[in-house]
Structure formats: structure tokens, C-alpha cells
Design a protein around this motif. Structure first.
Motif, PDB file in Angstrom:
ATOM      1  N   GLN A  10       0.812  -1.212   0.000  1.00 59.59           N
ATOM      2  CA  GLN A  10       0.000   0.000   0.000  1.00 59.59           C
ATOM      3  C   GLN A  10       0.854   1.274   0.000  1.00 59.59           C
ATOM      4  OE1 GLN A  10      -3.445  -0.263  -0.336  1.00 59.59           O
ATOM      5  NE2 GLN A  10      -2.737  -2.361  -0.662  1.00 59.59           N
ATOM      6  N   ASN A  11       1.944   1.270   0.730  1.00 56.07           N
ATOM      7  CA  ASN A  11       2.774   2.477   0.855  1.00 56.07           C
ATOM      8  C   ASN A  11       3.748   2.664  -0.292  1.00 56.07           C
ATOM      9  OD1 ASN A  11       1.565   3.084   3.305  1.00 56.07           O
ATOM     10  ND2 ASN A  11       3.219   2.231   4.539  1.00 56.07           N
ATOM     11  N   TYR A  21      -2.246  -2.993  11.562  1.00 56.86           N
ATOM     12  CA  TYR A  21      -1.596  -1.707  11.298  1.00 56.86           C
ATOM     13  C   TYR A  21      -2.501  -0.560  11.723  1.00 56.86           C
ATOM     14  CZ  TYR A  21      -4.631  -1.860   7.159  1.00 56.86           C
ATOM     15  OH  TYR A  21      -5.716  -1.947   6.329  1.00 56.86           O
ATOM     16  N   SER A  22      -1.915   0.646  11.777  1.00 56.08           N
ATOM     17  CA  SER A  22      -2.664   1.885  11.963  1.00 56.08           C
ATOM     18  C   SER A  22      -2.551   2.709  10.691  1.00 56.08           C
ATOM     19  CB  SER A  22      -2.116   2.677  13.155  1.00 56.08           C
ATOM     20  OG  SER A  22      -2.218   1.932  14.347  1.00 56.08           O
ATOM     21  N   GLN A  23      -3.388   3.730  10.558  1.00 59.92           N
ATOM     22  CA  GLN A  23      -3.393   4.559   9.359  1.00 59.92           C
ATOM     23  C   GLN A  23      -3.262   6.029   9.736  1.00 59.92           C
ATOM     24  OE1 GLN A  23      -6.317   3.426   6.521  1.00 59.92           O
ATOM     25  NE2 GLN A  23      -5.731   4.982   5.029  1.00 59.92           N
ATOM     26  N   ARG A  24      -2.346   6.711   9.047  1.00 64.18           N
ATOM     27  CA  ARG A  24      -2.176   8.154   9.207  1.00 64.18           C
ATOM     28  C   ARG A  24      -2.294   8.783   7.832  1.00 64.18           C
ATOM     29  NH1 ARG A  24       3.188   7.995  13.153  1.00 64.18           N
ATOM     30  NH2 ARG A  24       2.220   6.738  14.813  1.00 64.18           N
ATOM     31  N   GLY A  25      -3.455   9.370   7.560  1.00 63.05           N
ATOM     32  CA  GLY A  25      -3.705   9.856   6.219  1.00 63.05           C
ATOM     33  C   GLY A  25      -3.759   8.680   5.262  1.00 63.05           C
ATOM     34  N   THR A  26      -2.930   8.732   4.235  1.00 63.51           N
ATOM     35  CA  THR A  26      -2.881   7.626   3.275  1.00 63.51           C
ATOM     36  C   THR A  26      -1.798   6.610   3.623  1.00 63.51           C
ATOM     37  OG1 THR A  26      -1.357   8.870   1.851  1.00 63.51           O
ATOM     38  CG2 THR A  26      -3.725   9.126   1.431  1.00 63.51           C
ATOM     39  N   LEU A  27      -1.036   6.858   4.698  1.00 61.36           N
ATOM     40  CA  LEU A  27       0.094   6.004   5.058  1.00 61.36           C
ATOM     41  C   LEU A  27      -0.333   4.959   6.071  1.00 61.36           C
ATOM     42  CD1 LEU A  27       3.203   5.906   4.418  1.00 61.36           C
ATOM     43  CD2 LEU A  27       3.525   7.118   6.594  1.00 61.36           C
ATOM     44  N   LEU A  28       0.054   3.706   5.826  1.00 60.02           N
ATOM     45  CA  LEU A  28      -0.169   2.636   6.792  1.00 60.02           C
ATOM     46  C   LEU A  28       1.077   2.474   7.658  1.00 60.02           C
ATOM     47  CD1 LEU A  28      -1.951  -0.116   4.657  1.00 60.02           C
ATOM     48  CD2 LEU A  28      -2.894   1.936   5.749  1.00 60.02           C
ATOM     49  N   ILE A  29       0.876   2.363   8.966  1.00 61.63           N
ATOM     50  CA  ILE A  29       1.978   2.260   9.921  1.00 61.63           C
ATOM     51  C   ILE A  29       1.887   0.911  10.623  1.00 61.63           C
ATOM     52  CG2 ILE A  29       3.167   3.324  11.871  1.00 61.63           C
ATOM     53  CD1 ILE A  29       2.985   5.145   9.470  1.00 61.63           C
ATOM     54  N   ASP A  30       2.993   0.193  10.627  1.00 63.57           N
ATOM     55  CA  ASP A  30       3.060  -1.141  11.229  1.00 63.57           C
ATOM     56  C   ASP A  30       3.184  -1.007  12.750  1.00 63.57           C
ATOM     57  OD1 ASP A  30       3.430  -3.931  11.510  1.00 63.57           O
ATOM     58  OD2 ASP A  30       5.601  -3.664  11.450  1.00 63.57           O
ATOM     59  N   THR A  31       2.057  -0.809  13.434  1.00 55.70           N
ATOM     60  CA  THR A  31       2.076  -0.538  14.870  1.00 55.70           C
ATOM     61  C   THR A  31       1.842  -1.757  15.743  1.00 55.70           C
ATOM     62  OG1 THR A  31      -0.256   0.079  14.722  1.00 55.70           O
ATOM     63  CG2 THR A  31       1.369   1.863  14.623  1.00 55.70           C
ATOM     64  N   HIS A  32       1.330  -2.848  15.197  1.00 57.44           N
ATOM     65  CA  HIS A  32       0.990  -4.025  16.006  1.00 57.44           C
ATOM     66  C   HIS A  32       0.047  -3.627  17.141  1.00 57.44           C
ATOM     67  CE1 HIS A  32       5.092  -6.113  14.915  1.00 57.44           C
ATOM     68  NE2 HIS A  32       4.383  -5.772  13.852  1.00 57.44           N
ATOM     69  N   SER A  33      -0.949  -2.823  16.832  1.00 60.24           N
ATOM     70  CA  SER A  33      -1.821  -2.278  17.867  1.00 60.24           C
ATOM     71  C   SER A  33      -3.297  -2.494  17.578  1.00 60.24           C
ATOM     72  CB  SER A  33      -1.571  -0.771  18.009  1.00 60.24           C
ATOM     73  OG  SER A  33      -1.888  -0.098  16.792  1.00 60.24           O
ATOM     74  N   ARG A  34      -3.610  -3.370  16.628  1.00 60.49           N
ATOM     75  CA  ARG A  34      -4.985  -3.582  16.206  1.00 60.49           C
ATOM     76  C   ARG A  34      -5.198  -5.070  15.897  1.00 60.49           C
ATOM     77  NH1 ARG A  34      -4.618   1.085  17.258  1.00 60.49           N
ATOM     78  NH2 ARG A  34      -5.461   2.924  16.191  1.00 60.49           N
TER      79      ARG A  34
END
Length: 278
Positions: free
Chosen positions: A182-183, A208-221
Motif C-alpha cells: 500500500q505504501n 496496522y494503523s493509518q495516518r492519512g494515506t500512510l499505513l503504519i506497522d504498529t501491532h496495535s490492532r
């Protein structure tokens, strides 16, 4: 042999759940812990020995930085060797990331350039680490938010060459692959086609989490539907492998993790059935 884990689902064992796991012994195929949390011995290591009596364990390193320009830290390797000898884990894995230069460390898993010069350096680091602990490592593909313009290989080609040169295995993080698709526009089909199937010893799944159009690998969901769909594609391509549910931030109740692991197990069981039919 890079792992003796069975093709079952497991969860990451984190501090909030230590006591509950010891007391309730939940039905789960295996457990993963972060290696560095147990380097100092003491009560954490004593707890881990108790867990290891009931579950296969995978040690997952986050600090070795095999993708760094500098050689692996000998003190870190010695600590990892002591832990491996004490626990005799079913698998030992590391992130293929940059995190240090000399004695200066970054508290992050930074991407590496996929160049032939970097390949030479990192292959030497992997070989040194494997020699130090006396067994092959599983190396994890990394989530990334940029690409080096000087890249000469794709990430999958780089990983495949590392396997060929060092005899290491691979830990295929499906969430990281989806994030990069995606990124960065990673071609998933080409990525999977380039990896040596026999080297893949483990899968990881996370949210993952999402900031705007960017996906962030947070391991929080929880694992997102799109990542489950990609996992199904991976299973169809490579077949069942030990599969971990990772959750490192905003850690939920243990039952939530076990529920996610049960979803993975149903897919693993279905994949094994399809393989038997073939």
C-alpha cells in the motif's frame, strides 16, 4: 532446519499476560517472546523456563540490527547465545533492519538498501550471528516507508540471495508485506514468486494503523480483513507454516489474542486439508 515449530498458530507472549498464561495454560500451539527481555536472567528468565516446560517457544530479536553497517555487537550475540542455550527454543528470528553505527543506536527498525554491496556486508553479519549462536536464523521482511533510489535488487530478491549465501530461513511478515504494497506499491505476486518456499519457517500477522494515506506497522490492532485476504494468498502459494499473532501496543485481553490465533488456525487447517487432497 530453521524451526521445529509445527504449522500451528501462536501468540506473542508479553508482560501483561505472563501470570495469566502460567496460571491458565491456554490451548495454543506455541508462544513467541522478544529475546532482549530475558538477557539479564533473574525472574523473567525463571518465568520463561516455566513457560518453556509447556509450550514450544520462538525467540524474536528486535535489537541485533543485522542490516546495519557495523558488525553485530559481540555482547548482544553472547547474551543471545546464553538465552538460546538456556531455553532451547524451537526457532530464533531477527529483523533484517538497520539500527546502529558503531556504538550509536537508533530506537527503531530502519530500512536497508537493496544493493550488492549491502548484500555482501549483511550476509557476513548473518553468518557471524549464526556461527555465534550455533544455529540458523529466520530473517523477517521489514515494513518500510521509503525506498533507496540506489536499490539494485527487490526486497524479495535480496532475501532470496541471503538464504542462498548463508543458509538462513525467512520469517514472512504478511502485515509488513501488505503495508509495503500500500505504501510503496510492492508487487505482491512478484515478491512471493521470488522467495524460496523451502526457506520460509514462519508467518507473522498483525494490525496496522493509518495516518492519512500512510499505513503504519504498529501491532496495535486486530488483523485487518485485507491482511487476512493476503494471508490466504500466501497459504495458497507456500502452504501452512507456524503463524504468529503479534500485538505489542495497546495490548488487549488474552482472550482477544487467542481469538485472533483461532482465526489463523482455521485457515491453517483448511490449507493443510487442501494440501492432503492434492
Amino acid at each position: 532446519m530453521t524451526t521445529t515449530l509445527s504449522a500451528a498458530s501462536g501468540i506473542g507472549l508479553r508482560a501483561p499476560h505472563y501470570r495469566q498464561v502460567l496460571d491458565s495454560r491456554p490451548a495454543i500451539g506455541w508462544l513467541e517472546v522478544h529475546s532482549e527481555n530475558f538477557f539479564d536472567g533473574g525472574l523473567p528468565l525463571a518465568m520463561l523456563r516455566r513457560v518453556a516446560a509447556d509450550y514450544p517457544l520462538s525467540l524474536h530479536g528486535v535489537g541485533l540490527g543485522l542490516g546495519s553497517a557495523s558488525r553485530p555487537d559481540p555482547t548482544h550475540l553472547a547474551s543471545l547465545k546464553r538465552l538460546v542455550d538456556a531455553i532451547e527454543p524451537a526457532a530464533v528470528s531477527e529483523h533484517l533492519a538497520f539500527n546502529h553505527a558503531g556504538q550509536r543506536y537508533a530506537n527503531d527498525l530502519l530500512p536497508i538498501p537493496y544493493t550488492r554491496a549491502a548484500l555482501d556486508t549483511i550476509a557476513a553479519h548473518v553468518a557471524e550471528a549464526q556461527d555465534a549462536i550455533g544455529r540458523p536464523l529466520l530473517l523477517e521482511n521489514l515494513s518500510s516507508y521509503l525506498e533507496y533510489p540506489a536499490n539494485e535488487l527487490t526486497e524479495a530478491e535480496f532475501l532470496a540471495e541471503l538464504v542462498s549465501r548463508t543458509g538462513c530461513g525467512l520469517l514472512l511478515d504478511v502485515n509488513n508485506l501488505y503495508v509495503n504494497q500500500q505504501n510503496l506499491g510492492t508487487d505482491v505476486d512478484a515478491f512471493l514468486a521470488a522467495l524460496p518456499a523451502e526457506a520460509i519457517g514462519e508467518y507473522h500477522l498483525a494490525g496496522y494503523s493509518q495516518r492519512g494515506t500512510l499505513l503504519i506497522d504498529t501491532h496495535s490492532r486486530p488483523v485487518h480483513d485485507a491482511v487476512w485476504a493476503l494471508y490466504d494468498r500466501v497459504l495458497a502459494h507456500f502452504g501452512p507454516r507456524p503463524t504468529l499473532i503479534e500485538w505489542d501496543i495497546d495490548i488487549p485481553p488474552l482472550d482477544t489474542l487467542l481469538g485472533e490465533a483461532a482465526k489463523a488456525q482455521r485457515r491453517l487447517d483448511a490449507g493443510a486439508t487442501r494440501g492432503d487432497e492434492r
